[in-house]
Motif scaffolding. Structure first.
Motif, PDB file in Angstrom:
ATOM      1  N   GLU A   1       0.825  -1.201   0.000  1.00 46.39           N
ATOM      2  CA  GLU A   1       0.000   0.000   0.000  1.00 46.39           C
ATOM      3  C   GLU A   1       0.862   1.255   0.000  1.00 46.39           C
ATOM      4  O   GLU A   1       0.533   2.246  -0.654  1.00 46.39           O
ATOM      5  CB  GLU A   1      -0.934  -0.011   1.213  1.00 46.39           C
ATOM      6  CG  GLU A   1      -2.036  -1.056   1.127  1.00 46.39           C
ATOM      7  CD  GLU A   1      -3.038  -0.920   2.264  1.00 46.39           C
ATOM      8  OE1 GLU A   1      -3.174   0.197   2.807  1.00 46.39           O
ATOM      9  OE2 GLU A   1      -3.678  -1.927   2.599  1.00 46.39           O
ATOM     10  N   SER A   2       1.970   1.211   0.741  1.00 45.16           N
ATOM     11  CA  SER A   2       2.855   2.380   0.790  1.00 45.16           C
ATOM     12  C   SER A   2       3.503   2.633  -0.567  1.00 45.16           C
ATOM     13  O   SER A   2       3.664   3.786  -0.995  1.00 45.16           O
ATOM     14  CB  SER A   2       3.934   2.187   1.857  1.00 45.16           C
ATOM     15  OG  SER A   2       4.730   1.044   1.579  1.00 45.16           O
ATOM     16  N   GLU A   3       3.877   1.551  -1.258  1.00 47.24           N
ATOM     17  CA  GLU A   3       4.458   1.709  -2.596  1.00 47.24           C
ATOM     18  C   GLU A   3       3.431   2.270  -3.572  1.00 47.24           C
ATOM     19  O   GLU A   3       3.748   3.159  -4.372  1.00 47.24           O
ATOM     20  CB  GLU A   3       4.977   0.358  -3.097  1.00 47.24           C
ATOM     21  CG  GLU A   3       6.235  -0.110  -2.399  1.00 47.24           C
ATOM     22  CD  GLU A   3       6.628  -1.518  -2.811  1.00 47.24           C
ATOM     23  OE1 GLU A   3       7.841  -1.781  -2.917  1.00 47.24           O
ATOM     24  OE2 GLU A   3       5.728  -2.359  -3.032  1.00 47.24           O
ATOM     25  N   LEU A   4       2.208   1.760  -3.507  1.00 46.18           N
ATOM     26  CA  LEU A   4       1.147   2.250  -4.383  1.00 46.18           C
ATOM     27  C   LEU A   4       0.904   3.737  -4.152  1.00 46.18           C
ATOM     28  O   LEU A   4       0.748   4.504  -5.104  1.00 46.18           O
ATOM     29  CB  LEU A   4      -0.137   1.456  -4.142  1.00 46.18           C
ATOM     30  CG  LEU A   4      -1.362   1.894  -4.950  1.00 46.18           C
ATOM     31  CD1 LEU A   4      -1.089   1.818  -6.443  1.00 46.18           C
ATOM     32  CD2 LEU A   4      -2.584   1.052  -4.587  1.00 46.18           C
TER      33      LEU A   4
ATOM     34  N   TRP B   1       3.789  10.074  -7.549  1.00 52.65           N
ATOM     35  CA  TRP B   1       4.691  10.328  -8.677  1.00 52.65           C
ATOM     36  C   TRP B   1       3.934  10.472  -9.997  1.00 52.65           C
ATOM     37  O   TRP B   1       4.539  10.662 -11.042  1.00 52.65           O
ATOM     38  CB  TRP B   1       5.693   9.192  -8.813  1.00 52.65           C
ATOM     39  CG  TRP B   1       6.706   9.120  -7.720  1.00 52.65           C
ATOM     40  CD1 TRP B   1       6.891  10.009  -6.699  1.00 52.65           C
ATOM     41  CD2 TRP B   1       7.689   8.087  -7.545  1.00 52.65           C
ATOM     42  NE1 TRP B   1       7.930   9.605  -5.895  1.00 52.65           N
ATOM     43  CE2 TRP B   1       8.438   8.439  -6.386  1.00 52.65           C
ATOM     44  CE3 TRP B   1       8.005   6.920  -8.228  1.00 52.65           C
ATOM     45  CZ2 TRP B   1       9.483   7.643  -5.922  1.00 52.65           C
ATOM     46  CZ3 TRP B   1       9.040   6.130  -7.765  1.00 52.65           C
ATOM     47  CH2 TRP B   1       9.777   6.493  -6.630  1.00 52.65           C
ATOM     48  N   ASN B   2       2.620  10.325  -9.942  1.00 47.15           N
ATOM     49  CA  ASN B   2       1.759  10.449 -11.124  1.00 47.15           C
ATOM     50  C   ASN B   2       1.940   9.306 -12.113  1.00 47.15           C
ATOM     51  O   ASN B   2       1.744   9.471 -13.323  1.00 47.15           O
ATOM     52  CB  ASN B   2       1.990  11.795 -11.830  1.00 47.15           C
ATOM     53  CG  ASN B   2       0.885  12.137 -12.797  1.00 47.15           C
ATOM     54  OD1 ASN B   2      -0.282  11.839 -12.555  1.00 47.15           O
ATOM     55  ND2 ASN B   2       1.237  12.739 -13.921  1.00 47.15           N
ATOM     56  N   LEU B   3       2.315   8.129 -11.609  1.00 48.25           N
ATOM     57  CA  LEU B   3       2.420   6.951 -12.472  1.00 48.25           C
ATOM     58  C   LEU B   3       1.026   6.355 -12.654  1.00 48.25           C
ATOM     59  O   LEU B   3       0.322   6.109 -11.678  1.00 48.25           O
ATOM     60  CB  LEU B   3       3.360   5.911 -11.869  1.00 48.25           C
ATOM     61  CG  LEU B   3       4.817   6.338 -11.674  1.00 48.25           C
ATOM     62  CD1 LEU B   3       5.618   5.200 -11.063  1.00 48.25           C
ATOM     63  CD2 LEU B   3       5.441   6.806 -12.978  1.00 48.25           C
ATOM     64  N   HIS B   4       0.647   6.120 -13.900  1.00 48.01           N
ATOM     65  CA  HIS B   4      -0.675   5.556 -14.201  1.00 48.01           C
ATOM     66  C   HIS B   4      -0.519   4.038 -14.298  1.00 48.01           C
ATOM     67  O   HIS B   4      -0.146   3.496 -15.344  1.00 48.01           O
ATOM     68  CB  HIS B   4      -1.203   6.133 -15.518  1.00 48.01           C
ATOM     69  CG  HIS B   4      -2.638   5.806 -15.783  1.00 48.01           C
ATOM     70  ND1 HIS B   4      -3.652   6.725 -15.644  1.00 48.01           N
ATOM     71  CD2 HIS B   4      -3.226   4.649 -16.152  1.00 48.01           C
ATOM     72  CE1 HIS B   4      -4.804   6.155 -15.944  1.00 48.01           C
ATOM     73  NE2 HIS B   4      -4.572   4.892 -16.253  1.00 48.01           N
ATOM     74  N   LEU B   5      -0.807   3.354 -13.197  1.00 53.53           N
ATOM     75  CA  LEU B   5      -0.568   1.913 -13.109  1.00 53.53           C
ATOM     76  C   LEU B   5      -1.713   1.116 -13.695  1.00 53.53           C
ATOM     77  O   LEU B   5      -2.882   1.507 -13.600  1.00 53.53           O
ATOM     78  CB  LEU B   5      -0.357   1.508 -11.652  1.00 53.53           C
ATOM     79  CG  LEU B   5       0.814   2.180 -10.915  1.00 53.53           C
ATOM     80  CD1 LEU B   5       0.858   1.708  -9.475  1.00 53.53           C
ATOM     81  CD2 LEU B   5       2.130   1.894 -11.613  1.00 53.53           C
TER      82      LEU B   5
ATOM     83  N   LEU C   1      -3.492  -3.651  -6.026  1.00 53.38           N
ATOM     84  CA  LEU C   1      -2.805  -4.364  -4.948  1.00 53.38           C
ATOM     85  C   LEU C   1      -2.912  -5.877  -5.109  1.00 53.38           C
ATOM     86  O   LEU C   1      -2.039  -6.623  -4.649  1.00 53.38           O
ATOM     87  CB  LEU C   1      -3.373  -3.940  -3.590  1.00 53.38           C
ATOM     88  CG  LEU C   1      -3.047  -2.503  -3.163  1.00 53.38           C
ATOM     89  CD1 LEU C   1      -3.846  -2.120  -1.930  1.00 53.38           C
ATOM     90  CD2 LEU C   1      -1.550  -2.340  -2.904  1.00 53.38           C
ATOM     91  N   LYS C   2      -3.961  -6.351  -5.764  1.00 57.82           N
ATOM     92  CA  LYS C   2      -4.139  -7.787  -5.990  1.00 57.82           C
ATOM     93  C   LYS C   2      -3.256  -8.315  -7.121  1.00 57.82           C
ATOM     94  O   LYS C   2      -2.933  -9.503  -7.176  1.00 57.82           O
ATOM     95  CB  LYS C   2      -5.599  -8.087  -6.320  1.00 57.82           C
ATOM     96  CG  LYS C   2      -6.529  -8.123  -5.121  1.00 57.82           C
ATOM     97  CD  LYS C   2      -7.941  -8.496  -5.559  1.00 57.82           C
ATOM     98  CE  LYS C   2      -8.881  -8.590  -4.370  1.00 57.82           C
ATOM     99  NZ  LYS C   2     -10.265  -8.924  -4.813  1.00 57.82           N
TER     100      LYS C   2
END
Length: 334
Positions: free
Chosen positions: A4-7, A13-17, A64-65
């Motif tokens: 969760e902290s990484e997400l 950082w505005n990364l569109h995952l 996260l899954k």
């Protein structure tokens, strides 16, 4: 999987995952229904909603899954330098520091796979290949990159660096060098026959590029360093040769013979290729459009015709288009 902290950090950082399918690089997709010719048909999309044309967002729970995650380049103005060969990995350090993704090999060795940057300018996707047509290093944009999960590891955990157009051009120039270094590393002779190789390489750079002597010397030194050669010894021998006038200095033909392979990578370094910059007018947001300081137009006939503009005169049959055009032309000429 990411925490969760990484997400949270990646979102800051505005990364569109985007989640990827299990065991492959293919993005997962969402199902949308569209009406076509009176029938409802399903669209499976990962990039944009087919109706609204907005980028598809994935919930925190979905991200996260996922066992592996990619980044939608287009959704966050990102581009990726993708190294597809083991030989190219050491030379990725020649690129500016940024978010760097690696891979752990079966023998435990860590190799660089990707460097990601934000693009404040136009970036053209390109693939640089060896003589067999296999990609060595690529510039990827408007697609997606597999960056997190499985055997991907973060080698430099920082926010992607933002590059302006001049910096992007320099990165493209460096990527072409990485392509050449990689191919030469793969095919260069054993240490006993390296002198002729380095002489031929120096002569080729002198003849085929418009580089300064310092840039050519640096290119040879980087290659010598990563191949375990004595850099000072190599540089001393090359400097002893008069590359400008000595007819015995080898060129690209001899270099290809020494490596026993065609060298399309040298074509990429030639000035005619380096200067083929494709000019585009990139789309910008309304906010950026308003903020940009555009030069004031210079009118030839205010307020209709300005310099460096194209104008169309249109109207109905016998409405006076021809007479109007002739009158305007006479007015401009006077």
């Amino acid at each position: 999987m990411i925490s969760e902290s990484e997400l949270k950090k990646y979102k800051e950082w505005n990364l569109h995952l985007i989640p990827l399918l299990e065991g492959v690089k293919v993005p997962a997709s969402k199902k949308f229904w569209s009406e076509r010719n009176g029938k409802w048909e399903a669209d499976y999309c990962w990039k944009r909603d087919p109706e609204t044309k907005e980028f598809i967002h994935w919930s925190d729970e979905e991200l996260l899954k996922a066992t592996r995650l990619g980044i939608n380049h287009e959704a966050c103005d990102l581009f990726d330098i993708d190294c597809d060969t083991i030989e190219g990995s050491p030379f990725m350090s020649e690129l500016p520091d940024t978010l760097t993704i690696g891979r752990k090999e079966p023998d435990g060795k860590k190799v660089v796979r990707k460097k990601l940057y934000y693009a404040n300018g136009f970036i053209k996707p390109e693939s640089f290949k060896d003589h067999k047509g296999k990609a060595v290093v690529e510039i990827l944009s408007k697609t997606q990159s597999w960056c997190f999960g499985d055997n991907r590891i973060i080698l430099n955990n920082v926010k992607p660096t933002t590059l302006n157009q001049e910096q992007i051009n320099q990165v493209v120039h460096t990527v072409k060098k990485i392509n050449a270094w990689s191919i030469m590393t793969r095919y260069m002779p054993n240490k006993g026959g390296r002198d002729s190789f380095f002489f031929a390489l120096a002569g080729t750079l002198n003849r085929e590029t418009n580089w300064s002597p310092e840039e050519s010397e640096r290119f040879v030194e980087v290659l010598a360093t990563h191949s375990g050669d004595d850099v000072k010894k190599v540089s001393k021998k090359i400097k002893a040769q008069n590359l400008e006038t000595d007819k015995n200095i080898y060129g690209v033909k001899e270099l290809s013979k020494i490596l026993n392979v065609n060298l399309p990578c040298i074509d990429e370094l030639r000035p005619d290729q380096e200067n083929k910059q494709e000019k585009r007018y990139p789309l910008v947001s309304a906010r950026q459009f308003i903020a940009n300081a555009y030069p004031e137009p210079k009118f030839i006939m205010f307020p209709i015709f300005s310099e460096r503009s194209a104008n169309q005169i249109y109207g109905g049959y016998e409405s006076g288009k021809t007479m109007f055009g002739l009158s305007v032309a006479m007015h401009m000429c006077s």
